[in-house]
Design a protein around this motif. Sequence first.
Motif, short mmCIF file in Angstrom:
data_model
loop_
_atom_site.label_atom_id
_atom_site.label_comp_id
_atom_site.label_asym_id
_atom_site.label_seq_id
_atom_site.Cartn_x
_atom_site.Cartn_y
_atom_site.Cartn_z
N SER A 376 0.82 -1.22 0.00
CA SER A 376 0.00 0.00 0.00
C SER A 376 0.85 1.26 0.00
CB SER A 376 -0.94 0.01 1.21
OG SER A 376 -1.87 -1.05 1.14
N THR A 377 2.01 1.23 0.70
CA THR A 377 2.92 2.38 0.68
C THR A 377 3.42 2.64 -0.73
OG1 THR A 377 3.62 1.87 2.94
CG2 THR A 377 5.04 3.34 1.67
N ARG A 380 0.70 4.36 -2.77
CA ARG A 380 0.52 5.77 -2.43
C ARG A 380 1.68 6.65 -2.91
NH1 ARG A 380 -2.59 2.79 0.52
NH2 ARG A 380 -4.39 3.59 1.68
N LEU A 385 0.54 10.46 -3.22
CA LEU A 385 -0.28 10.78 -2.04
C LEU A 385 0.60 10.94 -0.81
CD1 LEU A 385 -3.28 8.32 -2.60
CD2 LEU A 385 -3.20 10.78 -3.08
#
Length: 598
Positions: A376-377, A380, A385
């Motif tokens: 997920s990192t 992003r 993000l």
Amino acid sequence: MGKTNILSVKNLKVRFSSATTMVDAVKGSSFSLAAGSTLGIVGESGSGKSVSALSIMKLIQSPPGEILGGEIWFDSPTHGRVNLLNIPRKMMQGIRGNEISMIFQEPGTSLNPVFTCGYQVMEVLRLHKGMTKAEARARTIELFQQVELPRPEKLLDAYPHQISGGQKQRVMIAMAIACDPLVLIADEPTTALDVTVQKSILALLKSLQTKHGMAMIFISHDLGVIGEIADEVLVMRKGEIVEHGDVLSVFESPKHPYTRGLLACRPKMDSRMNRLPVLEDFVKIGANGEILADTPSMDMLMTRLRVTDEEYQKRQEGLRRPAPILEVKHMKKYYEASNAWFQRKKEYVKAVDDVSFVVYPGETLGLVGESGCGKSTLARTILQLIPATAGEVYFKGQAIHALSNKALRKVRKDISIIFQDPFSSLNPRIPVGEAILEPMEIHGIGENKKERKERVMSLLKRVSLEPNHYYRFPHEFSGGQRQRICIARTLALNPRFIICDESVSALDVSVQAQVLNLFKELQEEYGFSYIFISHDLSVVKFMSDRMLVMKEGKVVESGDAEAIYANPQSDYTRSLIEAVPSGSVERIRALRRGKMGA
């Protein structure tokens, strides 16, 4: 099975009421639990599984819930054979958590955030066993060792937010077995956990059951998981039991079409499919949700849905011709360790550590790994993000890592993300139609609000929702419907590239199959490219053309999804594959042989 029934539920009826609606959640269910055995209860959300468990624990809150009738007989070592629905409140408090215990689905909401993990387990021991503080502390450390928590003495003083999801679930298990209960109810204890953590939790529950001689009710929406742990299986649908029998018999020869549908919905590791089977392939469902007729056999359907070698080869060749739509070069994202402020030499957590890859137009790249591996990192940082520590991202040849915020906003129209939890992704105070329309207004899509609203209505229909859903709020929808709303919101901007971040991990297997099929259909229709993130290798394999396997911020294996499954090169990938519960008859037979041998 030749064992005495320790718990018997007879003709249980439970109803939930509000000012406008009335739902019969359980409609006269009857079943029993033999001493030392495991009963698996399976079904979709709303089938009555958890309500049945909460009724046994007498935790149905009135209002809105009400137990209308039935009997729940339990052989209590303290009180003898009693009907739990008729005993005094104080007697039930002595049984609940002591003789019958329960592990709830979401440990994050079941544990009190203002008390340490150790305190919450010690409280159970002091209440039911009358232990002193020192005795309870020593016993809790012993329990933490039993459930294989690392550094038990330190975790005793840790708060729930300071430990991982798998560790929180182990704390809940320690709390549930603290008083050596005769019956343990496990309500979806592994949903949304990594497959490797899930495997260890299932193994832990089986070993604790053997050690303490507990009987267990194990609730899940996934028949594959039930096949790993249960002796008998009970299949529920809309408050009714549609099938009940020995687990091997049910898996080998399911009698009810609904059971056959649930067995077929989960992505198979050993098959290559164009589309996943869904419940509607096996049952014809009426306007009120009733089953009207059976449908063709599973073998005929699976043959029709399989991808041939020629079809697969043609797609793979077609994906390699154009230039990449996305290029990620040497991406890094480091965080300072929590104790680094006190040290002269700073230490860093390398969430993403020098990751490079490309994605081609119309391709799906699967990204798989356990929680904390950096999936997920990475997503992003690709979308900017969160700022990257180092690295470059090119979308259609444009260096988006070097763009200003204003320029980046224009790119975000073409590259979007669908998050794991659709409920927290939607504003609870505005109708879902307005939530879909809002990004269109921001990016200037459509001439006026009337035109945008018409497009929203069209998108709702495209994701199998009704136009009148425009005016409803998020809480009025199921989890699967909310995820469809998030997909419609993403489609509103006509993106070319979509990142799906664990977007099906918490859905029922039947709803998951529908959403995964929808992703495939949309890709064919609009030519989307996807990065599909999941901890479940079977889901990633179904969706993906190529796959990246991540561990501790690094890519440990990459390549063709089919080739990685057939011949994994790293031990880590092999462990992920082996952890997926297949639910196959061969696997159940092997587990039974091991159990009988033990």
